[in-house]
Design a protein around this motif. Structure first.
Motif, short mmCIF file in Angstrom:
data_model
loop_
_atom_site.label_atom_id
_atom_site.label_comp_id
_atom_site.label_asym_id
_atom_site.label_seq_id
_atom_site.Cartn_x
_atom_site.Cartn_y
_atom_site.Cartn_z
N ASP A 1 0.84 -1.20 0.00
CA ASP A 1 0.00 0.00 0.00
C ASP A 1 0.87 1.24 0.00
O ASP A 1 0.43 2.34 -0.34
CB ASP A 1 -0.90 0.03 1.25
CG ASP A 1 -1.95 -1.07 1.22
OD1 ASP A 1 -2.21 -1.60 0.12
OD2 ASP A 1 -2.47 -1.39 2.29
N GLU A 2 2.12 1.07 0.43
CA GLU A 2 3.03 2.22 0.58
C GLU A 2 4.17 2.23 -0.44
O GLU A 2 5.15 2.93 -0.26
CB GLU A 2 3.64 2.22 1.99
CG GLU A 2 2.86 3.03 3.01
CD GLU A 2 1.64 2.28 3.51
OE1 GLU A 2 1.67 1.04 3.50
OE2 GLU A 2 0.67 2.93 3.91
N ASP A 3 4.12 1.43 -1.50
CA ASP A 3 5.23 1.46 -2.45
C ASP A 3 4.99 2.53 -3.53
O ASP A 3 4.01 3.27 -3.49
CB ASP A 3 5.48 0.09 -3.07
CG ASP A 3 4.34 -0.38 -3.97
OD1 ASP A 3 3.34 0.36 -4.09
OD2 ASP A 3 4.45 -1.48 -4.53
N HIS A 4 5.90 2.62 -4.45
CA HIS A 4 5.85 3.58 -5.56
C HIS A 4 5.94 5.03 -5.08
O HIS A 4 5.46 5.93 -5.74
CB HIS A 4 4.58 3.42 -6.41
CG HIS A 4 4.41 2.04 -6.96
ND1 HIS A 4 5.30 1.49 -7.86
CD2 HIS A 4 3.47 1.10 -6.74
CE1 HIS A 4 4.89 0.27 -8.18
NE2 HIS A 4 3.80 0.00 -7.51
N PHE A 5 6.52 5.27 -3.92
CA PHE A 5 6.74 6.66 -3.54
C PHE A 5 8.12 6.81 -2.91
O PHE A 5 8.82 5.83 -2.61
CB PHE A 5 5.63 7.19 -2.62
CG PHE A 5 5.55 6.59 -1.25
CD1 PHE A 5 6.31 7.11 -0.22
CD2 PHE A 5 4.69 5.54 -0.99
CE1 PHE A 5 6.23 6.58 1.05
CE2 PHE A 5 4.60 5.01 0.29
CZ PHE A 5 5.37 5.52 1.31
N HIS A 6 8.54 8.04 -2.74
CA HIS A 6 9.90 8.32 -2.32
C HIS A 6 9.92 9.62 -1.52
O HIS A 6 8.96 10.41 -1.57
CB HIS A 6 10.82 8.45 -3.54
CG HIS A 6 10.35 9.47 -4.53
ND1 HIS A 6 10.66 10.81 -4.43
CD2 HIS A 6 9.57 9.35 -5.64
CE1 HIS A 6 10.09 11.47 -5.42
NE2 HIS A 6 9.43 10.60 -6.18
N LEU A 7 10.99 9.84 -0.80
CA LEU A 7 11.18 11.12 -0.13
C LEU A 7 11.63 12.15 -1.16
O LEU A 7 12.33 11.82 -2.12
CB LEU A 7 12.23 10.98 0.97
CG LEU A 7 12.19 12.00 2.11
CD1 LEU A 7 10.88 11.90 2.87
CD2 LEU A 7 13.36 11.78 3.06
N ALA A 8 11.20 13.39 -0.98
CA ALA A 8 11.60 14.44 -1.92
C ALA A 8 13.12 14.46 -2.07
O ALA A 8 13.86 14.34 -1.09
CB ALA A 8 11.10 15.80 -1.42
N ARG A 9 13.57 14.60 -3.30
CA ARG A 9 15.00 14.52 -3.59
C ARG A 9 15.78 15.64 -2.89
O ARG A 9 15.34 16.79 -2.84
CB ARG A 9 15.25 14.61 -5.09
CG ARG A 9 14.54 13.53 -5.91
CD ARG A 9 15.20 12.18 -5.73
NE ARG A 9 14.57 11.19 -6.60
CZ ARG A 9 13.89 10.14 -6.17
NH1 ARG A 9 13.74 9.95 -4.88
NH2 ARG A 9 13.36 9.28 -7.02
#
Length: 682
Positions: A377-385
């Motif tokens: 449910d929490e994949d496909h995201f990242h912390l702002a570069r």
């Protein structure tokens, strides 16, 4: 179960110029809270934060160190960062792991170049800030003047929260319970009023109470608006300490424990889903009951403990039984062992809650900036570069021993995994492997690690300057690729136009084909052919940039049209267009910042002018030093370090960061083009 919760966690990064005393301050805080023996450094041995022999020999930190201590019920994670300009990337990498950045200033030196640079780089990162003035027991100080210098440089939001007394022998609180004693440059009452005035501005109801009741607001009433002021950088507290004598350490600990934000009080981390303009914010909460989410902000390749991934938990709970995914991976890894760090020591723990900084070992999939989670449910995201300085200082390297090529490649990959400002490029045209960092010292450290840890010796030489090619006028190109070999043939025809775009925009590809003149499945092949030329260059072998390519027409054949035909046609058409578009070579221009004794300024300015440099400003600092800023072509800085030391008697230091690209002169362009043609002939 953990012996603390997220509300009890404080995460603070100590940042600042080399020599500000960050490591000695960390040691003093550890000793004051019983985390290490309260003995002298000589009795205790090397600093907990500087265990590397190279750090001990140099007298400066060369990597970020994570330590921790407990005060009252608070679990404080402290990250001691290097202050040398060449190691800036290692300092910036840890900032996503903390709520507070504490800028440490040497009371004798004042605001040094890295101090100002780091404060500026905190803009836009959402971190609360505090300023710690260290070494207040040094002789002949004017701490009042230094405070005004800080406020002039960083704004009126910078206000003392405690004040030195007795020439820096003690520090008096002016927030929690201000007394009437005399301080070195201000009254406690005045300082208290300034802090309270600043804090209540963000709370209308409290301001009304304050105006009615005067100085009767309790610290508990000020806590929430104080946190709001920190989040908005409406307040940047100044604390005074001497790490050597311990003056101000108890007061600093009280500020950390009672006033610095916990994970729920700081600005929330900027997690995003998607890239670029389509990226959408993702809400992450410091709630231990939700799915686990953590961010890897540091990676170490240890010869004994394997790959060590150091992460900050932002949501949920992680235990040794947790199964975590790395980013979008479909297969999880089992945590098995979970560690807390105390310098180089790994202390096994049973679980981690939001705010905790922990580590896992021997997980090859973990990488810098990876998001760890326990649910898709929490994949496909990242912390702002994180915006890092561009590594421009380069060395071409080759293994000293034949047969070490593969070992060198593997070692470079591991070093690149650890350091966001270390890059490795391989230039096919010259068969040259180039390592790039933020300066000569940065690369020297990495080359030493190649030898010491990976047992690979290398030979070095100056690399080619990373020039770029571009165009200055629009043009069109056309090519028909037709090949008949007796069987199935190849056919593809492409018409395209190119035009320059603003400097720094890179490359844009536009599909303007109408009516099916080129089937849609061949458009990616055309872009592939164009990108091949982008990488190789046209006139001098350097990558092309700041260009838009629009494919608007062409032809295909129902049988003979293939991907390779359109790749070839696009390459030829693009080259033809570039040759007609008045191509130009761009050179990298860097912003240079030089700190030296004031009497050397004339010689330094003359030397920069001789290197085609432009001075944009200068500023006189304390201790008779001057800071010169300007711009200079990177190509002109070969050998500059030794020249600077010669001019300044070894006193001068400098740092560079990428500024922009601009066209070279006609004579230099002719030389570069001729050199490229000569290489082709040989």
């Amino acid at each position: 179960m953990s012996d603390h919760n997220a509300d009890d966690v404080r995460n603070i990064a100590l940042i600042g110029h080399a020599g500000a005393g960050k490591t000695s301050l960390a040691e003093a805080l550890l000793a004051a809270t019983g985390a290490i023996p309260a003995t002298t450094t000589a009795e205790r041995g090397p600093a907990v934060c500087d265990q590397d022999p190279r750090e001990q020999a140099l007298g400066h930190s060369i990597d970020a160190a994570i330590v921790g201590f407990t005060i009252e019920t608070r679990r404080v994670n402290l990250i001691d960062t290097p202050g040398l300009p060449d190691l800036l990337g290692r300092s910036l990498a840890v900032l996503p792991a903390v709520e507070t950045a504490a800028l440490v200033i040497n009371a004798q030196a004042g605001i040094e170049p890295m101090t100002a640079r780091l404060m500026k780089m905190l803009d836009g990162r959402g971190l609360c800030r505090m300023i710690i003035v260290n070494q207040i027991d040094a002789p002949d100080l004017d701490l009042g003047a230094l405070t005004e210098q800080v406020r002039d440089a960083f704004g009126p939001a910078c206000l003392p929260i405690n004040l030195p007394t007795g020439g820096g022998e003690q520090v008096a609180d002016c927030f929690f319970a201000p007394g009437e004693i005399t301080t070195d440059f201000s009254s406690l009452t005045e300082a208290h009023e300034q802090i309270v005035d600043q804090v209540v501005e963000l709370d209308e109801a409290l301001m009304e109470t304050y105006l009615e009741q005067g100085q009767t607001l309790a610290p508990e009433q000020l806590h929430d608006p104080f946190e709001a002021a920190l989040r908005d950088t409406h307040l940047i507290p100044i604390c005074f300490v001497s790490a050597r004598t311990g003056a101000g350490i108890p007061e600093l600990l009280e500020v950390i424990a009672r006033l610095m934000p916990n994970p729920a009080e700081g600005n929330p981390p900027a997690f995003l889903k998607g890239e670029g303009e389509r990226a959408e914010p993702v809400a992450v909460s410091p709630d231990p009951g939700r799915h686990a989410i953590a961010h890897v902000f540091k990676v170490l390749n240890d010869p004994y403990r394997g790959r060590l991934g150091i992460f900050r938990i932002h949501q949920g709970r992680i235990t040794p039984t947790s199964a975590l995914f790395v980013g979008d991976a479909r297969k999880p890894f089992k945590v098995t062992h979970l560690y807390r760090l105390q310098g180089r020591e790994l202390i096994e723990v049973e679980d981690g809650v939001p705010g905790d900084i922990l580590a896992v070992s021997r997980v090859d999939e973990v990488h810098l900036d990876a998001v760890l989670h326990d649910s898709h449910d929490e994949d496909h995201f990242h912390l702002a570069r994180t915006d890092y300085p561009i590594p421009l200082h380069g060395l071409a390297i080759t293994p000293s021993r034949r047969g070490d090529e593969q070992k060198l490649t593997e070692a470079l990959h591991k070093l690149q995994d650890e350091d966001p400002c270390f890059k490795v490029d391989h230039h096919a045209a010259t068969n040259e492997t180039v390592i790039r960092g933020l300066g000569a010292f940065h690369l020297k450290l990495l080359i030493e690690r190649l030898a010491d840890q990976f047992h690979v010796e290398v030979d070095t030489r100056p690399p080619r300057i990373p020039y770029r090619e571009t165009i200055t006028t629009p043009a069109e190109g056309h090519y028909r690729h037709k090949k008949q070999t007796g069987g199935a043939g190849q056919f593809g025809e492409v018409y395209l136009r190119i035009e320059p775009t603003p400097r720094g925009t890179g490359f844009r590809f536009v599909d303007a084909v109408v009516g099916g003149a080129i089937p849609g499945n061949f458009i990616p092949s055309i872009e592939k052919g164009v990108r091949q030329v982008l990488d190789e260059g046209v006139i001098a072998g350097y990558p092309l940039q700041d260009i838009q390519v629009t494919v608007y027409d062409g032809k295909s054949h129902s049988v003979d049209s293939k991907e390779i035909a359109f790749v070839t046609a696009a390459r030829k058409a693009f080259v033809a267009a570039v040759e007609q578009a008045r191509p130009a070579i761009l050179e990298p221009i860097v912003h240079i910042r030089i700190s030296a004794q004031e009497q050397a300024m004339g010689d330094l300015a003359g030397d920069l002018a001789g290197r085609r440099g432009r001075i944009s400003g200068s500023e006189t600092r304390s201790q008779g030093r001057v800071v010169i800023e300007g711009e200079v072509p990177l190509a002109e800085l070969e050998g500059y370090e030794s020249r600077l030391k010669a001019i300044t008697g070894g006193e001068g230091v400098y740092s560079i960061e990428f500024s922009h690209y601009e066209p070279v002169g006609a004579a230099i362009q002719r030389q570069l083009v001729e050199a490229h043609h000569q290489e082709d002939r040989t």
